[in-house]
Structure formats: structure tokens, C-alpha cells
Design a protein around this motif. Structure first.
Motif, PDB file in Angstrom:
ATOM      1  N   TRP A   6     -76.123  54.950  -6.175  1.00 42.44           N
ATOM      2  CA  TRP A   6     -76.793  54.126  -4.957  1.00 42.44           C
ATOM      3  C   TRP A   6     -75.654  54.644  -3.920  1.00 42.44           C
ATOM      4  O   TRP A   6     -76.032  54.966  -2.850  1.00 42.44           O
ATOM      5  CB  TRP A   6     -76.483  52.774  -5.271  1.00 42.44           C
ATOM      6  N   VAL A   7     -74.392  54.948  -4.274  1.00 43.35           N
ATOM      7  CA  VAL A   7     -73.401  55.243  -3.308  1.00 43.35           C
ATOM      8  C   VAL A   7     -74.105  56.652  -2.825  1.00 43.35           C
ATOM      9  O   VAL A   7     -73.850  57.126  -1.619  1.00 43.35           O
ATOM     10  CB  VAL A   7     -71.930  55.412  -4.000  1.00 43.35           C
ATOM     11  N   LEU A   8     -74.392  57.499  -3.601  1.00 43.18           N
ATOM     12  CA  LEU A   8     -74.765  59.023  -3.183  1.00 43.18           C
ATOM     13  C   LEU A   8     -76.103  58.677  -2.278  1.00 43.18           C
ATOM     14  O   LEU A   8     -76.293  59.518  -1.343  1.00 43.18           O
ATOM     15  CB  LEU A   8     -75.092  60.023  -4.352  1.00 43.18           C
ATOM     16  N   VAL A   9     -76.994  57.948  -2.682  1.00 41.17           N
ATOM     17  CA  VAL A   9     -78.047  57.587  -1.825  1.00 41.17           C
ATOM     18  C   VAL A   9     -77.796  57.117  -0.473  1.00 41.17           C
ATOM     19  O   VAL A   9     -78.375  57.652   0.565  1.00 41.17           O
ATOM     20  CB  VAL A   9     -79.145  56.730  -2.462  1.00 41.17           C
ATOM     21  N   VAL A  10     -76.837  56.271  -0.330  1.00 42.11           N
ATOM     22  CA  VAL A  10     -76.304  55.559   0.889  1.00 42.11           C
ATOM     23  C   VAL A  10     -75.550  56.975   1.654  1.00 42.11           C
ATOM     24  O   VAL A  10     -75.933  56.946   2.859  1.00 42.11           O
ATOM     25  CB  VAL A  10     -75.582  54.344   0.677  1.00 42.11           C
ATOM     26  N   LEU A  11     -74.771  57.679   1.255  1.00 39.51           N
ATOM     27  CA  LEU A  11     -73.993  58.713   1.781  1.00 39.51           C
ATOM     28  C   LEU A  11     -75.233  59.857   2.226  1.00 39.51           C
ATOM     29  O   LEU A  11     -75.074  60.114   3.475  1.00 39.51           O
ATOM     30  CB  LEU A  11     -73.284  59.290   0.945  1.00 39.51           C
TER      31      LEU A  11
END
Length: 111
Positions: A6-11
């Protein structure tokens, strides 16, 4: 999905939004130079319309979520148009004309 995913998707979404915002801002600056196209000659018109067409068309060197190629084309067109405007103003000064007379409405002269 895991937390890291999720962090990678948001970034990735934030990065794509930032690149889109940069491309839009560059496109706005290119469009603002349209008022001077008549005085800049054929090279200015080709740079202006070529940059806008490349940015709008869906066929790109890089996929559309990555706007770096669009930003590069727009920045190159702005650089070239800026040089043409400076050359045009220098020619006007040499001829004794006032460069302020050819500025677009609402634009302030450079000092």
C-alpha cells in the motif's frame, strides 16, 4: 495487500500526480507564449504547436503515467520560445522600437 504494498501504491500515485501537475504547469506556460507567435516566425509556431500536439497525443516515448517525456518536450519548447522572444526584443531595441509595445496584454516588461 500488505502494508508495504500500500505504501508503494500511494507513493507511485503521489509521484504520478506530481508529474502530471508539472506537465500541466509547463503546458500553461507554453500556451501563454501563444500571443507572441506572430512575431516569432515559423520556428516559434512549429515549436509551440509541436510541443502541444506531442503532449496531447496518446502516442508517447514513455507510457502516459510517466510524464517525463512530455515535460521534457514542453520545457524544450519553452526554452526555445524564450530565446526567440529575447532575440525579437533585442532586434526591436536595435531598431529603436519600444519592446513594451509588443508585450501581450497584462504582461509586465522585464528590467
Amino acid at each position: 495487500m500488505s502494508r508495504e504494498a500500500w505504501v508503494l501504491v500511494v507513493l507511485a500515485a503521489v509521484l504520478a500526480a506530481a508529474m502530471l501537475a508539472g506537465a500541466v504547469l509547463l503546458a500553461i506556460r507554453v500556451v501563454r507564449t501563444r500571443r507572441m507567435l506572430g512575431a516569432l516566425g515559423a520556428g516559434g509556431k512549429v515549436a509551440f504547436y509541436g510541443a502541444l500536439i506531442y503532449t496531447i497525443l496518446p502516442v508517447d516515448l514513455l507510457p502516459d503515467p510517466i510524464y517525463l517525456d512530455d515535460m521534457g518536450v514542453l520545457a524544450g519548447a519553452l526554452f526555445y520560445l524564450g530565446r526567440l522572444v529575447a532575440k525579437h526584443r533585442a532586434e526591436q531595441r536595435a531598431a529603436g522600437e519600444s519592446p513594451v509595445a509588443t508585450l501581450p496584454p497584462g504582461a509586465a516588461p522585464r528590467r
